[in-house]
Design a protein around this motif. Structure first.
Motif, short mmCIF file in Angstrom:
data_model
loop_
_atom_site.label_atom_id
_atom_site.label_comp_id
_atom_site.label_asym_id
_atom_site.label_seq_id
_atom_site.Cartn_x
_atom_site.Cartn_y
_atom_site.Cartn_z
N GLU A 43 8.68 -15.80 -11.11
CA GLU A 43 9.80 -15.13 -11.75
C GLU A 43 10.99 -15.11 -10.78
N GLU A 69 14.74 -13.75 -10.16
CA GLU A 69 15.68 -12.72 -10.59
C GLU A 69 16.82 -12.59 -9.59
N GLY A 81 10.22 -7.07 -14.54
CA GLY A 81 10.35 -7.69 -13.24
C GLY A 81 10.36 -6.67 -12.10
N GLN A 82 10.99 -7.05 -11.00
CA GLN A 82 10.99 -6.19 -9.80
C GLN A 82 11.66 -4.85 -10.05
N TYR A 87 8.67 -2.91 -11.78
CA TYR A 87 7.37 -2.83 -11.12
C TYR A 87 7.43 -2.72 -9.60
N GLY A 88 8.59 -3.01 -9.02
CA GLY A 88 8.70 -2.91 -7.57
C GLY A 88 8.12 -4.10 -6.82
N ARG A 89 7.70 -5.13 -7.53
CA ARG A 89 7.18 -6.33 -6.90
C ARG A 89 7.43 -7.53 -7.82
N ALA A 90 7.42 -8.70 -7.24
CA ALA A 90 7.71 -9.92 -8.00
C ALA A 90 6.49 -10.40 -8.77
N ASN A 91 6.75 -11.13 -9.85
CA ASN A 91 5.73 -11.88 -10.58
C ASN A 91 4.64 -11.01 -11.22
N HIS A 92 4.97 -9.78 -11.55
CA HIS A 92 4.00 -8.89 -12.17
C HIS A 92 3.47 -9.45 -13.49
#
Length: 382
Positions: free
Chosen positions: A110, A112, A371-372, A375-380
Motif C-alpha cells: 500500500e 500512501e 491505511g496507516q 491502523y498506525g502501520r502499513a499494509n494492514h
C-alpha cells in the motif's frame, strides 16, 4: 494462479467500504485466465510505467494482454495526459482502464502520501470486454426502460454481464447510475469506485483505452468466461439518529431536519462517550440510505461516504457524494478495532464458502481513511 491484490485507495470512493472484485473461475475445458500485479514508486511517470512493465512482461512472456487496470497517485498529475500512450507503448493491451487515486495498492503493498503507480494486467480468454464512457447529463431518467440503459452501456441483459465502473465524484451522479443499472441489469455484479487525489472539479482523471477524461464515468462490461464475486467490509457504526436532508447543493450538505449539519454534530457531542467524541474529530462519515423506501435503516442499509470538508460560515459539510434533498442519512464513526474485526469476518466467511473455487485475480477498492491513518502501520488490509 493466485495474484497479489490490486487496489485504488480513495477517500471519496467508498468511505468506510472495501470492495473486492474476485474475477475468474473459468468454465471446464476452457483456457485459464491469468492476472498479475505490479507497483512502482518511481517519481517520474515514464519510469514508473517502465518498471511495472518489466514485471508484467516477465510474468506473461509473449502473451497478448486483454486488459490493463492502472491506478495513479496525484503526484503524477502533470503527466496524466501521457498515461494511455505510455501504457500502450509499454504493454500493448487491448484495453486500458483506471483512474487517479489518492493512494494506490498493488503487488501486496500500500502506497500512501507519496508517488505511486499500480498496474494489474490480465489475459482473459473467451471473455468479451466492452468499454463505455458516460456523462451525467446523458443518463436515462428514472422512468426509462431497461432498453435505454442497454443502449447506453452497449450490452444487453441476456449476455449476463458484470460491470467495473469508475467515476469522478465532482461531476457525476453515481447514485442515479447505480439505480438505473440495478433496474436494467438486476442479476449483474457492479463494482468500482470514485477517482480521487484532487480537491477540485477537473483535477481527477479517468483512463479508458486511448482517452483521458476529467469528468463523467468510465466502465467495462465483462461477459463470457468469467465470474465476478464481491466482498464488502464497511467497518463503521452509526451514531445519533437517522435524519432527512432538507438542504443540499451537489455534494454540499447544508440542512438536516432543518438544522445546519455542524449544529447537529455539536448537539451530539455531550451525549457521546468520550471515545466517540475523540473519533468525531478525525473518523466521521456520513451514511446515505440508497433505498428510498427504507424508513428505519439498520447497519448495512447505508452507503458510507467521507466528510471531505466543512463550511463554518453556513454550518455545512462537503460529502464525497452527490446529495439530494429528502434522502435519509446518519452519521457514522470508524476506528481500527471495528474495521479490523469487520474485514476479518467477511474475508473468513468468503474463504470458507469458496474453498473449492480457484480465484485467479482480484481488484480491491479501499478508502483513504484506512491505511496507516487508521491502523498506525502499513499494509494492514493487504
Amino acid at each position: 494462479m493466485k495474484i497479489d491484490v490490486e487496489n485504488l485507495v480513495n477517500r471519496n470512493c467508498s468511505g468506510a467500504l472495501i470492495y473486492f472484485s474476485l474475477a475468474g473461475r473459468p468454465h471446464a475445458g476452457e483456457s485459464n485466465m491469468k492476472w498479475t500485479s505490479a507497483i512502482s514508486e518511481e517519481p517520474v511517470l515514464e519510469d514508473a510505467i517502465a518498471q511495472c512493465g518489466v514485471a508484467i512482461n516477465n510474468a506473461f512472456g509473449d502473451e497478448d494482454l486483454d486488459l490493463v487496470v492502472a491506478f495513479i497517485s496525484p503526484h503524477y498529475e502533470q503527466s496524466y495526459e501521457q498515461v494511455s500512450h505510455l501504457l500502450a507503448k509499454t504493454l500493448g493491451a487491448k484495453h486500458v482502464f483506471g483512474c487517479s487515486g489518492g493512494g494506490v495498492i498493488g503487488n501486496g503493498l500500500e502506497v500512501e502520501q507519496r508517488p505511486g503507480l499500480s498496474i494489474t494486467a490480465a489475459v482473459l480468454p473467451n471473455v468479451t470486454i466492452r468499454p463505455f464512457r458516460l456523462e451525467g447529463q446523458l443518463l436515462p431518467d428514472m422512468d426509462a426502460g431497461p432498453d435505454k440503459w442497454e443502449d447506453l452501456i452497449g450490452v444487453s441483459q441476456d449476455k449476463d454481464p458484470h460491470f467495473v465502473m469508475l467515476a469522478d465524484p465532482y461531476s457525476f451522479p453515481v447514485n442515479d447510475l447505480l439505480m438505473g443499472m440495478d433496474y436494467a441489469f438486476p442479476k449483474a455484479t457492479k463494482i468500482g469506485g470514485l477517482a480521487s487525489g484532487a480537491s477540485r472539479q477537473g483535477g481527477n482523471a479517468l483512463f479508458l483505452d486511448g482517452e483521458v477524461l476529467r469528468a463523467g464515468a468510465v466502465g467495462l462490461a465483462l461477459d463470457g468466461n468469467i465470474t465476478v464475486d464481491t466482498v464488502v467490509a464497511q467497518g463503521c457504526r452509526p451514531i445519533g439518529n437517522p435524519m432527512r436532508i432538507t438542504k443540499s447543493d451537489r455534494n454540499m450538505l447544508m440542512g438536516l431536519d432543518g438544522k445546519p449539519p455542524l449544529e447537529v454534530l455539536r448537539g451530539m457531542v455531550p451525549v457521546l462517550p468520550s471515545r466517540d467524541q475523540d473519533l468525531l474529530g478525525h473518523s466521521l462519515f456520513l451514511g446515505v440510505v440508497m433505498d428510498e423506501f427504507i424508513d428505519n435503516p439498520v447497519q448495512g442499509d447505508f452507503l458510507i461516504r467521507n466528510v471531505v470538508g466543512m463550511d463554518q460560515g453556513i454550518g455545512g459539510l462537503a460529502i464525497g457524494e452527490m446529495l439530494k434533498e429528502g434522502q435519509l442519512v446518519q452519521f457514522h464513526l470508524r476506528d481500527a478495532e471495528t474495521s479490523t474485526d469487520d474485514l476479518q469476518a467477511v474475508l473468513t466467511r468468503y474463504a470458507t464458502e469458496n474453498r473449492e473455487n480457484e480465484i485467479p485475480g482480484a481488484l480491491l477498492f479501499s478508502c483513504l481513511g484506512r491505511g496507516q491513518f487508521l491502523y498506525g502501520r502499513a499494509n494492514h488490509d493487504t
